[in-house]
Design a protein around this motif. Structure first.
Motif: not given
Lengths: 318, 318
Positions: B132-143, B158-164, B183-188
């Protein structure tokens, strides 16, 4: 009291095939072992059938762990064994050789975690990551109290979680995977390059001294023990990168248990699991208060015990 | 034919509380909505009870999605609502107000994915990541065909998976999380810093023009549409970083479905899901041939429909 139901667990490795006769309480009652044939799947199956036949008792079921992607009883790919094609119906072909005994097949990393979960360090965990530090970095998952293998059997690849976009080249051809920093193959190649460029290290002298063509886990452990600066730096960097990947996995999966296994874990023990916990700490958003980091307990037996457990499940309709 | 069993779904957002009366086939039969009180949980519960009372029919069960960590019917933390303490027994306190109707509680990101899974873009998926791309980056799972929330309800981040590792500062205080880039907050905040430093961009003029205090998803979409170079660069970078995190998640979980939702997804549609697929492609080791990337279908209704589905499960002993 019910009589014990012996099941065979088969652990197919790159070097050896190990077979164990495993009892109800996951105890290994008898063992057999042979080098892994390098001329394709038929020879591997012949060896498995022969080893199972050598056991003290005839097993009521057989489970097999293999270093490849496994789905619905078939082996889809086996990157580290020679002579295997793209897909192979192992359960069918081995079933013929074993006279129709119930059979189950799993990926070695998942099967090893299953062993640690039913009878080792991960016992009691509900959401578990197994992290195997070997030539590469493998992994397995238990989620919601069940082994989790994903859509086509390929889940658990913690070694190919990317921790540094654009980072070091990995053996998979991508950049920045944790395996690029923490797999023994890549660590040895980094050490060799730095040694060639003039950095001092005893790693290769220790390997020679122990008659190893390349630095094994035992060689790395001895170099650390002797205070070798380059080996220490590379292991520190490996642990740091593992910490990032494990932190990301905790954020995604809210785990309660992380098991660290493989050659280096056997050599360094719980200290390595503690170091991984320390390295992962800063990256975790909201870790469960129950989260624990433990070193594997079963060592080489994890594969045999886990494979037997997989085989045993076929008797329970699982 | 059985009579329809109406269930209420409650979506508690930072701005509004939306309540829907939802039928057997996940159709929204009636709606009610009010601003989210900012003076703590009791006022929020009063508003929920009043909105549920306003519905055309009395629901047989109620499900609630809330932007916090939820475990065993209690809200553990609610970072984005004012006046909430550390832990609050929401199911107990709301149950008193609603006269004992069966109640279920979930995290908003998980509940939104549940909506998309029972009645939207993720229908038929067995191993699903919602992003979910909003102010932050949220996520959910069905497994394995079931909602997965982890050991203490905190899974899906998923928004707090470290990519760098060592990358951009994230709103969580760590560095290199995907949210730090996407996240839109950080992009702005990145856009404002670059604008202050002299880079041209129409982002803030568009926001003014639309009467928004900061760039909303609609403002970003319009800036892209108008070819704004800075907005384009920042969205490109966001998609690239999302691709790395999703690639890592696929390697770890062998998913069959990735749903992309949130404000920007609503504005850009399937094109955004296709771009995420393209960005994730190079990072995936062995993706399932069935893996698909889809844009969310239910938009704002995902929360209400998912919450109702959670409530309905209480009637099934779930």
């Amino acid at each position: 009291m019910s009589a014990s139901v012996p099941v065979a667990g088969v652990d197919v490795g790159g070097t050896n095939i190990e077979v164990g006769l495993v009892g109800d309480d996951h105890e290994v009652l008898d063992r057999a072992k042979a080098p892994t044939p390098t001329d394709g799947p038929e020879a591997v199956l012949d060896t498995i059938a022969s080893l199972v036949g050598d056991l003290d008792e005839e097993p009521l079921a057989v489970g097999v762990g293999i270093p490849g992607v496994v789905h619905d009883g078939a082996v889809l790919t086996v990157p580290n064994l020679e002579g295997w094609g793209d897909s192979f119906d192992l359960v069918g072909a081995l079933g013929e050789r074993l006279g129709g005994v119930p059979l189950a097949l799993g990926n070695d990393a998942n099967v090893g975690l299953l062993g640690e979960w039913v009878a080792g360090a991960a016992a009691g965990g509900r959401n578990v990551l197994g992290l195997w530090l070997g030539t590469g970095v493998g992994g397995g998952l238990i989620l919601d109290g069940r082994p989790y293998t994903g859509s086509r059997g390929a889940a658990g690849e913690i070694g190919h979680v990317v921790v540094l976009e654009g980072g070091a080249l990995c053996s998979c051809g991508r950049r920045g995977c944790v395996e690029a920093y923490a797999g023994r193959r890549m660590m040895a190649s980094a050490a060799a390059a730095m040694h060639d460029a003039g950095r001092d290290t005893e790693l290769f002298a220790i390997a020679d001294d122990e008659g190893k063509p390349r630095p094994t886990s035992g060689v790395w452990a001895r170099a650390l023990d002797e205070g070798d600066a380059l080996a220490t730096e590379l292991v520190d960097s490996a642990v740091d990168r593992i910490g990032v990947a494990v932190g990301s996995a905790v954020n995604l999966l809210d785990l309660d248990t992380v098991v660290v296994g493989g050659g280096l874990a056997e050599k360094l023990g719980q200290d390595l699991a503690d170091r991984v916990a320390e390295a992962a700490g800063p990256w975790m958003l909201r870790p469960s208060p129950d989260l624990r980091f433990v070193v594997s307990e079963l060592a080489d037996d994890a594969g045999v015990v886990g494979a037997a457990s997989l085989g045993r499940a076929t008797l329970l309709g699982g």
